[in-house]
Every structure is written in C-alpha cells, then in structure tokens.
Design an enzyme around this catalytic site. Structure first.
Site, PDB file in Angstrom:
ATOM      1  N   GLY A 191     -34.340 -25.872 -45.866  1.00 59.11           N
ATOM      2  CA  GLY A 191     -33.987 -26.013 -47.279  1.00 59.11           C
ATOM      3  C   GLY A 191     -35.030 -25.329 -48.152  1.00 59.11           C
ATOM      4  CG  HIS A 192     -38.942 -26.929 -48.424  1.00 58.90           C
ATOM      5  ND1 HIS A 192     -38.943 -27.850 -47.416  1.00 58.90           N
ATOM      6  CD2 HIS A 192     -39.129 -27.627 -49.570  1.00 58.90           C
ATOM      7  CE1 HIS A 192     -39.142 -29.060 -47.920  1.00 58.90           C
ATOM      8  NE2 HIS A 192     -39.256 -28.959 -49.224  1.00 58.90           N
ATOM      9  CD  GLN A 217     -37.375 -32.564 -58.150  1.00 58.38           C
ATOM     10  OE1 GLN A 217     -38.108 -33.491 -57.920  1.00 58.38           O
ATOM     11  NE2 GLN A 217     -37.275 -31.536 -57.329  1.00 58.38           N
ATOM     12  CB  SER A 246     -34.294 -34.758 -46.379  1.00 54.67           C
ATOM     13  OG  SER A 246     -35.315 -35.637 -46.815  1.00 54.67           O
ATOM     14  CG  MET A 289     -43.690 -33.037 -53.004  1.00 51.60           C
ATOM     15  SD  MET A 289     -43.856 -34.769 -53.429  1.00 51.60           S
ATOM     16  CE  MET A 289     -42.585 -35.500 -52.441  1.00 51.60           C
ATOM     17  N   GLY A 290     -44.483 -29.896 -49.321  1.00 48.93           N
ATOM     18  CA  GLY A 290     -44.828 -29.569 -47.947  1.00 48.93           C
ATOM     19  C   GLY A 290     -43.852 -30.142 -46.927  1.00 48.93           C
ATOM     20  CE1 TYR A 291     -44.042 -32.826 -40.832  1.00 48.57           C
ATOM     21  CE2 TYR A 291     -41.699 -33.166 -41.129  1.00 48.57           C
ATOM     22  CZ  TYR A 291     -42.802 -33.179 -40.330  1.00 48.57           C
ATOM     23  OH  TYR A 291     -42.692 -33.543 -39.014  1.00 48.57           O
ATOM     24  CG  LEU A 292     -42.856 -26.145 -46.511  1.00 45.73           C
ATOM     25  CD1 LEU A 292     -43.316 -24.734 -46.803  1.00 45.73           C
ATOM     26  CD2 LEU A 292     -42.384 -26.833 -47.797  1.00 45.73           C
TER      27      LEU A 292
HETATM   28  O1  PAF Z   1     -38.827 -31.834 -54.984  1.00 46.96           O
HETATM   29  C1  PAF Z   1     -40.021 -31.993 -54.661  1.00 46.96           C
HETATM   30  O2  PAF Z   1     -40.437 -31.725 -53.536  1.00 46.96           O
HETATM   31  C2  PAF Z   1     -40.995 -32.538 -55.698  1.00 46.96           C
HETATM   32  O3  PAF Z   1     -40.401 -33.508 -56.481  1.00 46.96           O
HETATM   33  C3  PAF Z   1     -41.650 -31.443 -56.551  1.00 46.96           C
HETATM   34  C4  PAF Z   1     -40.627 -30.729 -57.427  1.00 46.96           C
HETATM   35  C5  PAF Z   1     -42.351 -30.445 -55.665  1.00 46.96           C
HETATM   36  C6  PAF Z   1     -42.694 -32.076 -57.477  1.00 46.96           C
HETATM   37  O4  PAF Z   1     -43.683 -32.727 -56.778  1.00 46.96           O
END
Ligand code: PAF
Length: 287
Positions: A39-40, A160, A192, A33-36
């Site tokens: 972790g991303h 998730q 986060s 969902m961006g704002y990386l």
């Molecule tokens: O984990 C997230 O950032 C979101 O839940 C995802 C998997 C990108 C779905 O919008």
C-alpha cells in the site's frame, strides 16, 4: 536503483530539499509510520510518477495515539522500510527521533493543529478522540519541514485523507493532496501494517471487512439509493463472523464526513471492526 538518503534531522531534510529546489526540481512527500507494505509502495510509485524527487517520512507519531492504544507495540522495521523505499525509487527517508519532532520531550507539544467542527469527531473520531488532532499536527509539521509540491495519502484512511484536504484548504498550504486507491491482498483484505497482529484464525476472520465492502459496492451498483439499507447489509455480513466486533459501520458525505441516509452526492461507506484485539478499517466511496 538510486541512492536513498537517510535524514534524521529537520536540518538535513531542509538542506537537501533546498538543494533540489535550486536545481528546479519538484518534490513529493509520502508520510508514513513505517512498517511499509505494498500500500505504501503504491503511494511512492505514484509520487515518483508525478514528482522529480520523493521524500518519505517514517515516524510513529505519539500524538495521534490515545491512552491504551498500540503506540509501544506498533510494528517497526526500518531496514525493511529502506529496502522497499529504495526499490520503488524514493530519494530520501526522513526518520526522526521523537525529540527531533517534539522538542519539548516525551512526544509532548502544546501547539496543535485541529479542525474544530464535527469532521474529526465522526467515524474513527468517536472512539479515538485525539487521533486526528495528532495526525493534523504531525502532517502539518512534515509539510513545514519538507515544503513539498504534492503529498500522497491512501484512500484506506478515508477520513484522514478528507481531513488533510480540509486542513490544506483552511490553512492555505500550497500543496496538492493526492489520494491513492486501497491496495488489497489477493483474497481482498486491505493491506495494513496492523494485519501483522492477526493470528491465522483472525486473518481468516478479517476477510469479513472486505466481503462487506464488496457486497456494499455491488448493492450500490445495482441501484440501491438508501444508505441505511446498505449499511444494514454490511453489518449483517460482519456480525456473522464470531471473531469480529463492530466499532462502527457508517455512511457519511465523502467530503464533510456528515451522516447521510440517501445516496445522492458521493457517499463514504466506512467501517472499523475489531478482529480479536486488532482494530481494522476499510471503506468504499460511491461515484
Ligand atoms: O496514515 C498514517 O500512517 C499516519 O496517520 C500519518 C499520515 C503518517 C501521520 O502520522
């Protein structure tokens, strides 16, 4: 550093992926969902190490936010995201508008993907009843758009990750789901995008989550078999922090999310805690 293709439409993604496919290349997907943050970045690194080409999606998905949640205020910085993705070797970012993803307009859809048993009602689902329906729906759409070989998700969102694995199994998606470890700040706080909401005092208070996680891990390592005892001790640690308010601290089966009281098969110890108005999550899984 390679080129980062910015795709805003489903068609652009499909055309590029099918060109890669014609060259016989494998494709990995990192949904975000961006704002990386790091972790991303660790998900992208893992994807780059396992796939010939990597697509990240950058989309704040309205269908997974309930009324009164932080959809509008969710942090966004697409330029920074592109710089991080490029630096880590991502090949394409899918950055769609809400209407591109939900053609009915206003982020509405009448078609959802939803697991109907208790799995999405546990843990975060207790206070976020429509959250996982929205996650499954958007991830499903991303899978259909990108058609990746593998998709990469963080273990921080353990529920998730378990739900997506279940969805992939139930709907026969031919996609391998790769879970990646939690990335922490030097002082232990799980990375986060929502950490950005914390003021200095809250940032300090937020350390009660990782303190509870580490203490829980130690207790299990020392041989504790009663999950309720571990949960009780983790709650005690969090309750000592005046700025913290527990949403839940629970022990569940790491695959099904059903409540467990005894540690036999892998157990997920998971928590959601409000620090001021910010809701943070953290967890660990036993071996
Ligand atoms: O984990 C997230 O950032 C979101 O839940 C995802 C998997 C990108 C779905 O919008």
């Amino acid at each position: 550093m390679g080129e980062l293709i910015i795709a805003k439409t489903v068609k652009e993604v499909r055309d590029q992926v099918s060109a890669w496919r014609k060259e016989g290349l494998t494709v990995g997907l990192v949904p975000t969902m961006g704002y990386l943050h790091e972790g991303h970045a660790s998900l992208v690194d893992k994807a780059v190490s396992m796939c010939d080409r990597v697509v990240a999606s950058d989309f704040v998905n309205p269908t997974q936010f309930g009324p009164g949640e932080d959809l509008e205020s969710y942090p966004r910085d697409f330029e920074h995201d592109c710089a991080l993705l490029k630096e880590h070797g991502c090949n394409m970012v899918f950055y769609p508008s809400v209407d591109e993803m939900y053609p009915d307009g206003n982020g509405k859809t009448d078609t959802y993907v939803e697991i109907l048993d208790d799995m999405p009602k546990q843990l975060c689902g207790k206070t976020r009843p429509i959250h996982f329906r929205g996650v499954c729906t958007v991830v499903s759409k991303l899978f259909n758009i990108v058609l990746p070989d593998k998709a990469f998700f963080g273990q921080k969102d353990a529920q998730q990750l378990a739900i997506i694995k279940r969805m992939v199994r139930d709907l026969s998606y031919g996609i391998e789901i790769v879970g990646c470890p939690i990335v922490r700040e030097a002082d232990g706080l799980a990375k986060s995008s929502r950490n950005t909401y914390l003021n200095d005092a809250e940032r300090q208070a937020a350390l009660c989550l990782s303190r509870a996680v580490f203490a829980g891990m130690d207790m299990v390592k020392a041989g504790e078999k009663n999950a309720d005892t571990v949960v009780g001790m983790m709650k005690d640690i969090i309750e000592k922090e005046p700025l913290a308010k527990i949403d839940y601290v629970s022990s569940v089966d790491a695959v099904t999310m059903a409540d467990v009281h005894e540690i036999k098969a892998p157990v997920l110890f998971a928590m959601a805690v409000y620090i001021g108005k910010t809701r943070l999550i953290d967890n660990f899984i036993t071996e």
